[in-house]
Design a protein around this motif. Sequence first.
Motif, PDB file in Angstrom:
ATOM      1  N   ALA A   1       0.927  -1.111  -0.053  1.00 56.98           N
ATOM      2  CA  ALA A   1      -0.120  -0.265   0.036  1.00 56.98           C
ATOM      3  C   ALA A   1       0.974   1.162  -0.157  1.00 56.98           C
ATOM      4  CB  ALA A   1      -1.005   0.060   1.219  1.00 56.98           C
ATOM      5  N   VAL A   2       1.859   1.253   0.959  1.00 55.63           N
ATOM      6  CA  VAL A   2       2.737   2.467   1.071  1.00 55.63           C
ATOM      7  C   VAL A   2       3.621   2.711  -0.372  1.00 55.63           C
ATOM      8  CG1 VAL A   2       4.634   3.610   2.284  1.00 55.63           C
ATOM      9  CG2 VAL A   2       2.743   2.494   3.504  1.00 55.63           C
ATOM     10  N   GLY A   3       4.021   1.589  -0.728  1.00 61.85           N
ATOM     11  CA  GLY A   3       5.298   1.716  -1.950  1.00 61.85           C
ATOM     12  C   GLY A   3       4.416   1.873  -3.213  1.00 61.85           C
ATOM     13  N   ALA A   4       3.188   1.588  -3.372  1.00 67.71           N
ATOM     14  CA  ALA A   4       2.398   1.746  -4.364  1.00 67.71           C
ATOM     15  C   ALA A   4       1.823   3.358  -4.437  1.00 67.71           C
ATOM     16  CB  ALA A   4       1.472   0.687  -4.870  1.00 67.71           C
ATOM     17  N   ASN A   5       2.103   4.037  -3.426  1.00 61.99           N
ATOM     18  CA  ASN A   5       1.242   5.100  -3.408  1.00 61.99           C
ATOM     19  C   ASN A   5       2.354   6.509  -2.894  1.00 61.99           C
ATOM     20  OD1 ASN A   5      -0.221   7.777  -2.511  1.00 61.99           O
ATOM     21  ND2 ASN A   5      -2.019   6.256  -1.971  1.00 61.99           N
ATOM     22  N   ARG A   6       2.773   7.452  -3.896  1.00 61.05           N
ATOM     23  CA  ARG A   6       3.625   8.164  -3.626  1.00 61.05           C
ATOM     24  C   ARG A   6       3.301   9.127  -2.278  1.00 61.05           C
ATOM     25  NH1 ARG A   6       5.555  10.607  -8.570  1.00 61.05           N
ATOM     26  NH2 ARG A   6       5.407  12.627  -7.578  1.00 61.05           N
ATOM     27  N   ARG A   7       2.190   9.622  -2.430  1.00 57.83           N
ATOM     28  CA  ARG A   7       1.728  10.571  -1.241  1.00 57.83           C
ATOM     29  C   ARG A   7       1.700   9.965   0.259  1.00 57.83           C
ATOM     30  NH1 ARG A   7      -1.454  14.988  -2.063  1.00 57.83           N
ATOM     31  NH2 ARG A   7      -1.476  15.742  -4.149  1.00 57.83           N
ATOM     32  N   LEU A   8       1.162   8.714   0.187  1.00 63.47           N
ATOM     33  CA  LEU A   8       1.035   7.870   1.281  1.00 63.47           C
ATOM     34  C   LEU A   8       2.607   7.590   1.809  1.00 63.47           C
ATOM     35  CD1 LEU A   8      -0.828   6.628   3.306  1.00 63.47           C
ATOM     36  CD2 LEU A   8      -0.549   4.331   2.017  1.00 63.47           C
ATOM     37  N   ARG A   9       3.330   7.427   0.800  1.00 65.17           N
ATOM     38  CA  ARG A   9       4.721   6.966   1.208  1.00 65.17           C
ATOM     39  C   ARG A   9       5.399   8.293   2.014  1.00 65.17           C
ATOM     40  NH1 ARG A   9       6.735   5.081  -3.491  1.00 65.17           N
ATOM     41  NH2 ARG A   9       7.963   6.935  -4.017  1.00 65.17           N
ATOM     42  N   ALA A  10       5.414   9.465   1.551  1.00 65.89           N
ATOM     43  CA  ALA A  10       5.812  10.650   1.955  1.00 65.89           C
ATOM     44  C   ALA A  10       5.325  10.694   3.175  1.00 65.89           C
ATOM     45  CB  ALA A  10       5.262  11.539   1.036  1.00 65.89           C
ATOM     46  N   ALA A  11       3.956  10.586   3.685  1.00 64.47           N
ATOM     47  CA  ALA A  11       3.453  11.079   4.707  1.00 64.47           C
ATOM     48  C   ALA A  11       3.970   9.922   5.993  1.00 64.47           C
ATOM     49  CB  ALA A  11       1.996  11.155   4.654  1.00 64.47           C
ATOM     50  N   ALA A  12       4.074   8.763   5.260  1.00 63.06           N
ATOM     51  CA  ALA A  12       4.208   7.670   6.367  1.00 63.06           C
ATOM     52  C   ALA A  12       5.709   7.301   6.617  1.00 63.06           C
ATOM     53  CB  ALA A  12       3.624   6.428   5.944  1.00 63.06           C
ATOM     54  N   GLU A  13       6.456   7.689   5.711  1.00 62.14           N
ATOM     55  CA  GLU A  13       7.939   7.311   5.670  1.00 62.14           C
ATOM     56  C   GLU A  13       8.787   7.796   7.105  1.00 62.14           C
ATOM     57  OE1 GLU A  13      10.254   7.915   2.176  1.00 62.14           O
ATOM     58  OE2 GLU A  13      10.166   5.564   2.044  1.00 62.14           O
TER      59      GLU A  13
END
Lengths: 318, 250, 266, 253
Positions: free
Chosen positions: D77-89
């Motif tokens: 989920a996180v890897g496939a979604n750029r925005r989510l990745r930025a927020a979650a990283e």
Amino acid sequence: MRRWIAGLAVLALAAAGAGCGSGDAGKDSGGADKVKVGVIPIVDVAPIYLGQQKGFFSARRIELTMESGQGGAAIVPGVVSGQFQFGFSNLTSLLIAQTRNVPIKVVANGVASTGQAGKDFGGVAVRKGSPITKPADLAGKKIAVNTLKNIGDTTVRESVRKAGGDPAGITFVEIPFANMPAALEAGQVDAAWVVEPSLSAVTAAGGRVVAWNYVDAAPALTVAAYFASTKLIADDADLVERFTAAMNESLTYADAHPDEVRAVLGSYTKIDPKVRAALTLPKWPTTINRSSVETLAKLGAQDGIFAGATPDLTKILP
Amino acid sequence: MILRLSGLAGLLLLVEALPRLGLVADLPPTSRILTALADEAGTTAFWAAVGDTLTAWALGLVIAVAAGVTGGLVIGAVPALRAWTASTVEFLRPIPSVALIPLAVLLYGTSLGSTLLLVVYAAFWQVLVQVLYGVADVDPVADETARSFRFSPWARLRHVLWPTALPYVFTGIRLAAAVALVLAVTAELVIGAPGLGSVIAVAQSSGALPTMYALIVVTGLLGVAINIGARYAERRFLSWHQSVRAEMAL
Amino acid sequence: MLEVQDLRKVYRSDRREVEALRDLTFTVDAGELVCLVGPSGCGKTTLLRCIAGLLDPTGGAVRVDGREVAGPPPGMAVVFQEYGRSLFPWMTVRDNVELPLKQKKIPKARRATLVADSLAAVGLDGTQTAYPWQLSGGMQQRVAIARAVAYEPSILLMDEPFAAVDAQTRADLEDLVRELWQRLGVTILFVTHDIDEAVYLGQRVIMLSASPTVVQDQLTVDLPAARDQLHTRADPRFTAQRTRVYEQIQAAKGRTAAQPPAPLGS
Amino acid sequence: MRRALRLLALPALLFTVWYAASLGSENFYAPPLRTILAAFADTWTPERLRADVLPSLGRLTAGYALAAVLGVALGVAVGANRRLRAAAEPVLEFFRAVPPPVLVPVIMLFAGIGDGMKIIVIVSGCVWPVLLNTVEGVRAVDGVLSDTSRAYGVTGVARLRHLLLPAASPQIVAGLRQALSIAIILMVISEMVAASNGLGFTIVQFQRSFAIPEMWSGIILLGLLGFVLSELFRLAERFLLAWYHGLRDASRS
């Protein structure tokens, strides 16, 4: 093979480090002995910190360093291997060690129960509104202790036994003291054998103490003591003698000055000042209550924690 | 950047809100954790503990890296050695380092040495295994070229093995740096050797929850700093290497 | 069949804008084989990705059968240059060819026929259970072509498909493409940087300028439909047309020399 | 034959050295290997294995499996979604960096003292390498392969099944391998507090009761367990990633 030489070199380095560390009660220029004491950072060891502050040790040419270990399991090997000159441990653990012929011996008293039901530093507590009201009610219940097969469960069983209950059906579970208030609150256990400062947290939340297991086990029970390796006692009797004297002075002083004890707790624990001011302090007599130790040995044997052996008190007590 | 911060802000808000709304007992709100953190930061004991932990971490890492790189290059460069040690490496590597806790206590009591033993053991394998992978990755053509020019073993090591293995060495160091911190704090927590771990244990047994959480946050921040630092160093030293270039494109 | 109208693509990053495609207009009729040729770095791949619906254009439109492309259109198959990377390495040759057919919900029996036929058509009988990486480069590209053929597309895009194979294999594959085209009647848009290849393969050659790209010129290849490596390449008409394309490409390069280079061109 | 010799020679030598060197050991805490081996046979009876090792393995399996599923699901989920990745990283990086053992007391506050707590402790440590490796793996899916999938209409669940998961699988497996050693460590640590059975509990109990040869036998068992599990993992990996190793060997020669 060469990698093994490298690996062995690392191990050898490690061993060399250990070698340097062992038994170095070296004297500094002032002639004072450097002494490391393995302690558990809890209320019980307040006298040694207080004695250090008051200069009882330096007056006897002892330069004291406290090394905190997580429980006796880390301290006894430290003393045997010479990492520490002295250590602090509860008596049941020391008795177990004796049955296994661990080369250690008690040199000074550590801490004792107040001997007063209702005013001791540890007891079996239940949460607010619990149907358990007296020791006999604990039979068949789930009780938290900090360490299984040790002083907690044997003395709690004795409380229940003395009250006419059958301790056989009790389930003991191991939980660190600090987690007991929450475990009681959440109903994970029916009761908990808990000591200060966590005992204060339980009573502050409305919990009640239903059994004073130390008091029930023996009057003025000796709970813990300071010990040294038999090697040190043989090699440097003078140092041991000075340590014992300083320790006894510290114990007496601490017993007589509760306010200073409460203050010194702030230096090596993180107990909240308000809790510190209110918690029940243990007793710090200088003599070891031999008959109470015999009781502990008897209780331990009864509960099978010595694996069939009988502790020889003359070998462990001074 | 805003997105990156929003995630963190969300977490902080959540931790503030949950206990205040009474949804979780025993979790102090963010503000109290931060106050406790500020209180701790004002004491010398705290900084001494941070220093102890970092000393154990750094010393352990240096020893592990030195031993791992040397061992890896030597074993990797000599096929026979590799064959004879493979089973032993495979056996010793998965032994959990916590199994060594009793040994550490025996050898060093609760001193720095205990922590070091655990840290070195855990970090050493990370480096060794990466170096072995790295040496195995040497381009046979490059190696044969070096041989055909009659390079000395040392020159082969210096000009063929080492450059190929270098990226792997850095990966190993990066992994080892993270593992070393985990083991340093664990050893302090479980054994009681001086450092952040033992302070956490004291805070816990004193029932000082906000302080305990504050210290846990500190260990997390240290870990993040170490990760960032390791990655930065890797990028700086390996700017010429393919894997880093690929990562930076676009 | 395929219309590209006023197509424009600008890449934007935080600090700069790079205009890859300026203004492209051309059409490909049904059943045609058209080659796009341009200097390296001229945005051929960008153009192809826009046509395939893998990239949204900044301006203009691509239409397939009169319908504007937004996302990969059905009935279009693509063969990429990087054969090694366009095949799923964790699937056997058969699974690689079959996967798109599964997505098209083609019944199992029919899938098996399509896979077998298309592999036979590219000369890869008996490799069904092999993994792509067990095959040579030329064979891998054949698998990619077989996958496209099995998909039964009405239009086939090929992005410099033979740029990375050796000369012998390349000649074989060129003839394979012409043969498949003639046999299946599929529309093919073939992108290449190789002028000889463009003239040899195409019915028509569209020459692109350097980036930012426009259509430089178009040329209908005046060669017989039956072509073979030996005679066609020796034909004086081939040489003449090759020379013309070459001149246009050189002219296109000259035009860029005066302009700053565009780093994000392709 | 030669292979067996190579496999066994060094371990046998080391074992012999240990055996010989410790034969006359007087140290209370470093008993002779002979004593330890005798203690091993006496201690780890089938009943003991059932009572202590089985529960440990149960918790280990549950925690590890849960961490794997959770890590891969969140990672995709996180890897496939750029925005989510930025927020979650940043948050993920932080939690990964917290040494899992310090979370034991915290988790105990929330999850109590049962098997659930121990499983959560294992999950809390194992999930990060799986998660972050999955994120990396999904993010690094080859652009051409991704384009190919889109061009041929491989989308949605099929994209996950045929593209993202297999493409990320080498990284996911690498994460799972890291997670395995963490899982064993946390299994032991979680049993060192608030347990009444399990391998970690037993070792601590031996240590506390000064049964030193028994304690060493427990450590040897723990080492054997780690070894067996990592061998099992290797077998599984060789089967699952056969294509990947083949691909690598092919591109190397």
